[in-house]
Design an enzyme around this catalytic site. Structure first.
Site, PDB file in Angstrom:
ATOM      1  N   LYS A  45       0.825  -1.222   0.000  1.00  0.00           N
ATOM      2  CA  LYS A  45       0.000   0.000   0.000  1.00  0.00           C
ATOM      3  C   LYS A  45       0.853   1.263   0.000  1.00  0.00           C
ATOM      4  O   LYS A  45       0.336   2.355  -0.207  1.00  0.00           O
ATOM      5  CB  LYS A  45      -0.947  -0.011   1.201  1.00  0.00           C
ATOM      6  CG  LYS A  45      -2.121  -0.959   0.995  1.00  0.00           C
ATOM      7  CD  LYS A  45      -3.141  -0.826   2.097  1.00  0.00           C
ATOM      8  CE  LYS A  45      -4.324  -1.757   1.840  1.00  0.00           C
ATOM      9  NZ  LYS A  45      -5.201  -1.843   3.028  1.00  0.00           N
ATOM     10  N   HIS A  92      -5.436 -11.769  -0.680  1.00  0.00           N
ATOM     11  CA  HIS A  92      -6.820 -11.460  -1.078  1.00  0.00           C
ATOM     12  C   HIS A  92      -7.386 -12.483  -2.065  1.00  0.00           C
ATOM     13  O   HIS A  92      -8.464 -12.278  -2.607  1.00  0.00           O
ATOM     14  CB  HIS A  92      -6.912 -10.058  -1.685  1.00  0.00           C
ATOM     15  CG  HIS A  92      -6.731  -8.965  -0.674  1.00  0.00           C
ATOM     16  ND1 HIS A  92      -7.662  -8.695   0.313  1.00  0.00           N
ATOM     17  CD2 HIS A  92      -5.710  -8.073  -0.485  1.00  0.00           C
ATOM     18  CE1 HIS A  92      -7.227  -7.690   1.066  1.00  0.00           C
ATOM     19  NE2 HIS A  92      -6.035  -7.299   0.605  1.00  0.00           N
TER      20      HIS A  92
HETATM   21 FE   LIG Z   1      -4.446  -6.234   1.570  1.00  0.00          FE
END
Ligand SMILES: [Fe+2]
Ligand SMILES: [Fe+2]
Length: 351
Positions: free
Chosen positions: A216, A265
């Protein structure tokens, strides 16, 4: 010419080592109170010319707790698979031919399923330094595992710190995900079908789970912090954090780091991202972390959702059996779910 003669010479050396003869050695001559190695904090063995361990001090028994009955075993049987062939050749030459003044030093990584990998420097020298033709030798270990691990992990911790500056997840979230993942892996360790889970796996997942969202760092702030639903394009950019994480962690020596970042994910039924992997195509470590991550995300209060209590969270996760999560892992999770709650409570966020 010397190169041609060498193999024969070495065969002779091996013969000499493998030929059994009387191994009985009077250990009382070196097991005296003034022998500094006996009480040494460094792990120490005394070995004979055949590489048989005559004595192992307490420190060595602590270091090698996964191995039983050190004395009486041959160094090559104990560590054979951890040494390079070249190392063994050199050790034999050292002992039998007195190369380098009967001294050798090198590095060896030792492990068993119950024991996390130990990296140690190994020194071999004559037990009696004055002896012209030594019969016994000291083998001393210098455990550098922790040093190396701290160094490696500190580099990646600073990456994690940098990514935390951007992400709205709290620091405690990643700590808890480490704890849950470690706990789940520990439970699997004792189950059949999970032989590949060993002490290293448990130790590594307990650190690397926290790295799941390190990618991220590359996600634009306005997407990361957006309160409303993401547009299709924004969602595509958001999903890139898995691939970015894998890229960032590709230099980490254990591939588990990359697997967790890339696949946390993915979903059991193939509906996840980035690659729609399904079933056990998804690496085990990532399947474990995805349960841990979702459990914690549900428990937490976020700007866009309230916190959910433990029973409701377990219920919600169990509903996703066979769609989102590995059903076999969920069985195990269900069995120890109360401990997830304990870990959540004891590692609460401050606010
Ligand atoms: Fe994630
Ligand atoms: Fe997370």
């Amino acid at each position: 010419m010397e190169e041609i003669e060498e193999p024969d010479e070495l065969d002779e050396l091996s013969d000499e080592i493998e030929t059994p003869s009387d191994d009985s050695v009077d250990t009382s001559k070196f097991l005296t109170n003034d022998n500094p190695y006996i009480k040494s904090m460094f792990p120490v063995f005394f070995i004979n010319r055949k590489l048989k361990i005559l004595y192992a001090n307490e420190a060595s028994k602590n270091l090698l707790h996964g191995f039983r009955n050190l004395a009486g075993q041959y160094l090559t049987d104990l560590f054979g698979k951890f040494f390079d062939l070249d190392d063994i050749r050199q050790i034999r030459e050292t002992i039998l031919k007195g190369t380098n003044g009967y001294s050798w030093k090198g590095e060896v990584k030792i492990k068993s399923r119950e024991m996390a990998t130990i990296q140690t420097k190994l020194y071999l020298f004559p037990l009696n330094p004055d002896s012209k033709d030594p019969e016994e030798f000291t083998v001393m270990f210098d455990d550098v595992t922790e040093e190396n691990r701290q160094l490696l992990r500190s580099v990646f911790m600073s990456l994690l710190e940098a990514s935390k500056l951007k992400d709205n997840d709290t620091g405690k979230h990643i700590t808890r995900v480490n704890h849950y993942s470690r706990r789940l892996a520990k439970e699997l360790y004792n189950k059949t079908d999970y032989e590949r889970i060993d002490a290293d796996f448990i130790d590594n997942i307990g650190f690397l789970a926290s790295m799941h969202d390190v990618g991220k760092i590359g996600t634009p702030d306005d997407i990361l912090n957006k309160e409303g639903p993401l547009s299709d394009w924004e969602w595509t950019v958001m999903q890139e954090h898995t691939k970015n994480g894998a890229f960032i962690l590709s230099t980490y020596p254990n591939p588990m780091a990359k697997e967790i970042a890339l696949s946390h994910h993915e979903r059991w039924n193939g509906s996840g991202y980035p690659f729609k992997l399904e079933g056990d195509m998804i690496p085990l470590a990532a399947r474990i972390v995805s349960i841990a991550d979702v459990y914690d995300a549900l428990r937490m209060r976020r700007s866009y959702k309230p916190a959910i209590d433990h029973p409701k969270t377990v219920e919600k996760i169990m509903e996703s059996k066979s769609t989102q999560f590995d059903p076999a892992l969920l069985e195990v999770f269900y069995h120890i779910a109360e401990e997830f709650n304990d870990l959540y409570q004891t590692n609460q966020d401050k606010d």
